[in-house]
Motif scaffolding. Structure first.
Motif, PDB file in Angstrom:
ATOM      1  N   GLY A 220       0.816  -1.214   0.000  1.00 16.23           N
ATOM      2  CA  GLY A 220       0.000   0.000   0.000  1.00 16.23           C
ATOM      3  C   GLY A 220       0.842   1.253   0.000  1.00 16.23           C
ATOM      4  N   THR A 221       0.612   2.119   0.960  1.00 14.27           N
ATOM      5  CA  THR A 221       1.374   3.376   1.064  1.00 14.27           C
ATOM      6  C   THR A 221       2.786   3.169   1.586  1.00 14.27           C
ATOM      7  N   GLY A 222       3.074   1.979   2.110  1.00 13.54           N
ATOM      8  CA  GLY A 222       4.381   1.723   2.711  1.00 13.54           C
ATOM      9  C   GLY A 222       4.417   1.981   4.203  1.00 13.54           C
ATOM     10  N   VAL A 223       3.275   2.289   4.804  1.00 14.37           N
ATOM     11  CA  VAL A 223       3.266   2.696   6.207  1.00 14.37           C
ATOM     12  C   VAL A 223       3.753   1.587   7.141  1.00 14.37           C
ATOM     13  N   LEU A 224       3.339   0.337   6.922  1.00 15.65           N
ATOM     14  CA  LEU A 224       3.759  -0.728   7.831  1.00 15.65           C
ATOM     15  C   LEU A 224       5.226  -1.082   7.638  1.00 15.65           C
ATOM     16  N   SER A 225       5.714  -1.026   6.401  1.00 13.86           N
ATOM     17  CA  SER A 225       7.153  -1.234   6.169  1.00 13.86           C
ATOM     18  C   SER A 225       7.957  -0.187   6.905  1.00 13.86           C
ATOM     19  N   ALA A 226       7.481   1.052   6.869  1.00 14.07           N
ATOM     20  CA  ALA A 226       8.185   2.145   7.559  1.00 14.07           C
ATOM     21  C   ALA A 226       8.185   1.918   9.068  1.00 14.07           C
ATOM     22  N   VAL A 227       7.050   1.496   9.615  1.00  7.03           N
ATOM     23  CA  VAL A 227       6.970   1.241  11.054  1.00  7.03           C
ATOM     24  C   VAL A 227       7.916   0.113  11.454  1.00  7.03           C
ATOM     25  N   LEU A 228       7.964  -0.948  10.667  1.00  6.30           N
ATOM     26  CA  LEU A 228       8.838  -2.082  10.996  1.00  6.30           C
ATOM     27  C   LEU A 228      10.309  -1.691  10.970  1.00  6.30           C
ATOM     28  N   THR A 229      10.707  -0.908   9.986  1.00  5.19           N
ATOM     29  CA  THR A 229      12.112  -0.501   9.927  1.00  5.19           C
ATOM     30  C   THR A 229      12.451   0.453  11.072  1.00  5.19           C
ATOM     31  N   ARG A 230      11.528   1.325  11.399  1.00  3.77           N
ATOM     32  CA  ARG A 230      11.763   2.233  12.528  1.00  3.77           C
ATOM     33  C   ARG A 230      11.873   1.467  13.848  1.00  3.77           C
ATOM     34  N   ARG A 231      11.272   0.266  13.896  1.00  2.29           N
ATOM     35  CA  ARG A 231      11.341  -0.562  15.094  1.00  2.29           C
ATOM     36  C   ARG A 231      12.619  -1.394  15.144  1.00  2.29           C
ATOM     37  N   GLY A 232      13.428  -1.329  14.117  1.00  5.70           N
ATOM     38  CA  GLY A 232      14.697  -2.031  14.159  1.00  5.70           C
ATOM     39  C   GLY A 232      14.845  -3.180  13.202  1.00  5.70           C
ATOM     40  N   ILE A 233      13.818  -3.482  12.401  1.00  2.84           N
ATOM     41  CA  ILE A 233      13.962  -4.521  11.378  1.00  2.84           C
ATOM     42  C   ILE A 233      14.952  -4.014  10.331  1.00  2.84           C
ATOM     43  N   ALA A 234      16.018  -4.760  10.133  1.00  2.75           N
ATOM     44  CA  ALA A 234      17.100  -4.280   9.263  1.00  2.75           C
ATOM     45  C   ALA A 234      16.697  -4.233   7.792  1.00  2.75           C
ATOM     46  N   ARG A 235      15.834  -5.177   7.368  1.00  4.23           N
ATOM     47  CA  ARG A 235      15.451  -5.248   5.951  1.00  4.23           C
ATOM     48  C   ARG A 235      14.022  -5.748   5.834  1.00  4.23           C
ATOM     49  N   VAL A 236      13.265  -5.063   4.995  1.00  4.36           N
ATOM     50  CA  VAL A 236      11.881  -5.458   4.712  1.00  4.36           C
ATOM     51  C   VAL A 236      11.754  -5.687   3.209  1.00  4.36           C
ATOM     52  N   VAL A 237      11.145  -6.797   2.840  1.00  4.57           N
ATOM     53  CA  VAL A 237      10.779  -7.038   1.449  1.00  4.57           C
ATOM     54  C   VAL A 237       9.262  -6.864   1.369  1.00  4.57           C
ATOM     55  N   ALA A 238       8.828  -5.848   0.622  1.00  4.80           N
ATOM     56  CA  ALA A 238       7.417  -5.486   0.575  1.00  4.80           C
ATOM     57  C   ALA A 238       6.858  -5.750  -0.813  1.00  4.80           C
ATOM     58  N   THR A 239       5.678  -6.372  -0.866  1.00  6.51           N
ATOM     59  CA  THR A 239       5.090  -6.731  -2.154  1.00  6.51           C
ATOM     60  C   THR A 239       3.749  -6.039  -2.368  1.00  6.51           C
ATOM     61  N   ASP A 240       3.405  -5.889  -3.634  1.00  6.00           N
ATOM     62  CA  ASP A 240       2.069  -5.447  -4.026  1.00  6.00           C
ATOM     63  C   ASP A 240       1.936  -5.744  -5.508  1.00  6.00           C
ATOM     64  N   GLN A 241       0.723  -6.012  -5.966  1.00  2.00           N
ATOM     65  CA  GLN A 241       0.528  -6.233  -7.395  1.00  2.00           C
ATOM     66  C   GLN A 241       0.003  -4.991  -8.100  1.00  2.00           C
ATOM     67  N   ASP A 242      -0.206  -3.907  -7.337  1.00  3.42           N
ATOM     68  CA  ASP A 242      -0.708  -2.656  -7.891  1.00  3.42           C
ATOM     69  C   ASP A 242       0.459  -1.687  -8.076  1.00  3.42           C
ATOM     70  N   GLN A 243       0.703  -1.266  -9.310  1.00  4.53           N
ATOM     71  CA  GLN A 243       1.826  -0.378  -9.582  1.00  4.53           C
ATOM     72  C   GLN A 243       1.661   0.964  -8.884  1.00  4.53           C
ATOM     73  N   ARG A 244       0.429   1.430  -8.748  1.00  7.63           N
ATOM     74  CA  ARG A 244       0.215   2.689  -8.032  1.00  7.63           C
ATOM     75  C   ARG A 244       0.692   2.581  -6.585  1.00  7.63           C
ATOM     76  N   ALA A 245       0.393   1.450  -5.953  1.00  8.15           N
ATOM     77  CA  ALA A 245       0.813   1.250  -4.567  1.00  8.15           C
ATOM     78  C   ALA A 245       2.336   1.208  -4.465  1.00  8.15           C
ATOM     79  N   LEU A 246       2.979   0.499  -5.372  1.00 10.95           N
ATOM     80  CA  LEU A 246       4.446   0.416  -5.337  1.00 10.95           C
ATOM     81  C   LEU A 246       5.074   1.793  -5.522  1.00 10.95           C
ATOM     82  N   SER A 247       4.537   2.592  -6.421  1.00  7.53           N
ATOM     83  CA  SER A 247       5.065   3.942  -6.640  1.00  7.53           C
ATOM     84  C   SER A 247       4.840   4.809  -5.416  1.00  7.53           C
ATOM     85  N   CYS A 248       3.661   4.669  -4.809  1.00 11.02           N
ATOM     86  CA  CYS A 248       3.349   5.430  -3.606  1.00 11.02           C
ATOM     87  C   CYS A 248       4.276   5.054  -2.463  1.00 11.02           C
TER      88      CYS A 248
END
Length: 389
Positions: A220-248
């Motif tokens: 989606g917007t990337g909000v949960l990936s951002a929260v996880l990295t801010r919590r100390g997760i060194a690397r996140v692999v985030a997926t989506d099948q919607d190009q708009r979401a990936l760009s966002c």
């Protein structure tokens, strides 16, 4: 970049005795109307509403601001259809739904009909997104953000245009995310993280021990990936099948200076490999979406939910956890019982290690006039910590 749009369709009408046509644009996938006529400032709202209800599309040729007023007048008529008039007294009383499930389907049906009627008021556009009407706003930037570079003249509903303008404002202003102490900027067609309680759940749940890698399914917007990295997760692999979401997501992660920690992958559900933490916030309601933005809310036949559960075990490292963020609104609407969810979890070779719950804080949960108020008032959003059985 050229916009990715559906196969070109056209609408046709007569203007000054000549046959005219324009490309038809509808983000909701509404087919091009077969009957089209021109209207302007001299057309009254009752006439316009009657024509729209009959399925006649109305291309506006008057003052743009008057078109907005007409749309508001049409909406009032749609919202109060059959109320307070002599005709209404002769009509049968509206059907009282027997169950909350029936109330949900009747509500969706009414909203769909309302949307189709209001979508009949059309605005013409030139190829560069200029609106050739008096007092028309400059919407070039908003339309470029939503659709990409324009290539030919077209027409679309004023209601959709207002949605594009609103999305532009959301993108410019952003949404405050307390867990990030920053803002997330949603793009057109990407669900805005205004339901902050689910973000707080991800921010507060205890992380699996030594979790340095996480998968974020449906970024989606990337909000949960951002929260996880801010919590100390060194690397996140985030997926989506919607190009708009990936760009966002990419734009938000760059803005937050987190793009080097998150890899974005275009995929349906899982990336390759395994991770000690796999997070998914699927659409919460098993129903058919009526527009692209609704894919973030409605999941036909719970397809994404079942796909996530079915594939989770094969993408967890030993001792890893899958975090499923899910509202129980579907249960209160009678659309998916809790027993069904538990059966899917067990059938996927998973078990529940823990669950963290939160009550919604959005305004609709307290709106007693909402036809689905009882279900919304009872809603609980949960973070299910799932592990291999």
């Amino acid at each position: 970049m050229t916009a990715a749009t559906p196969e070109a369709q056209t609408i046709h009408w007569t203007e000054n005795g000549e046959d005219r046509s324009a490309r038809w644009r509808s983000e909701s996938g509404m087919p091009p109307p077969k009957r089209v006529m021109l209207i302007d400032d001299t057309t009254n709202a009752d006439t316009a509403y009657r024509l729209a209800c009959e399925g006649t599309a109305l291309i506006w040729k008057g003052d743009f601001q008057n078109a907005r007023q007409l749309l508001q007048a049409l909406a009032r008529r749609a919202d109060h259809k059959g109320s307070g008039s002599a005709k209404a007294k002769k009509n049968k009383a509206p059907k009282v739904p027997a169950t909350v499930t029936e109330a949900f389907h009747l509500h969706r049906q009414a909203q769909s009909q309302r949307g189709r009627t209001l979508a009949m008021l059309l605005i013409p556009f030139e190829a560069d997104y200029t609106i050739p009407l008096r007092r028309a706003p400059d919407v070039k930037l908003a339309c470029n953000e939503a659709y990409g570079r324009g290539e030919e003249a077209f027409a679309m509903s004023l209601r959709e245009l207002l949605g594009v303008i609103g999305a532009h404002e959301w993108r410019r202003n952003g949404v405050e995310i307390p867990a990030l102490d920053d803002r997330i900027h949603p793009h057109y067609g990407v669900f805005s993280p205004v339901r902050g309680e689910y973000v707080a759940l991800v921010n507060e749940a205890p992380l699996p021990k030594n979790a340095k890698l996480a998968f974020d399914i449906g970024v989606g917007t990337g909000v949960l990936s951002a929260v996880l990295t801010r919590r100390g997760i060194a690397r996140v692999v985030a997926t989506d099948q919607d190009q708009r979401a990936l760009s966002c997501a990419r734009e938000n992660l760059v803005r937050l200076d987190l793009s080097d920690k998150v890899e974005l992958v275009k995929a349906n559900l899982f990336p390759e490999g395994r991770a000690p933490l796999v997070v998914c916030n699927p659409p919460w309601v098993p129903a058919r979406p009526s527009s692209p933005i609704e894919h973030a809310v409605y999941d036909p036949d719970s397809a994404m939910l079942r796909g996530f559960l079915g594939g989770l075990k094969d993408h967890l490292t030993p001792g890893g956890e899958g975090w499923l963020i899910l509202s129980d609104l579907a249960e209160h609407l009678g659309l998916r019982p809790r027993e069904q969810l538990m059966e899917w979890i067990a059938a996927a070779g998973l078990k529940v290690a823990d669950r963290h719950d939160v009550r919604p804080t959005h305004a609709r949960a307290a709106d007693a006039t909402d036809p689905l108020h009882a279900a919304r008032a009872a809603e609980v959003t949960s973070l299910w910590r799932l592990v291999a059985a």
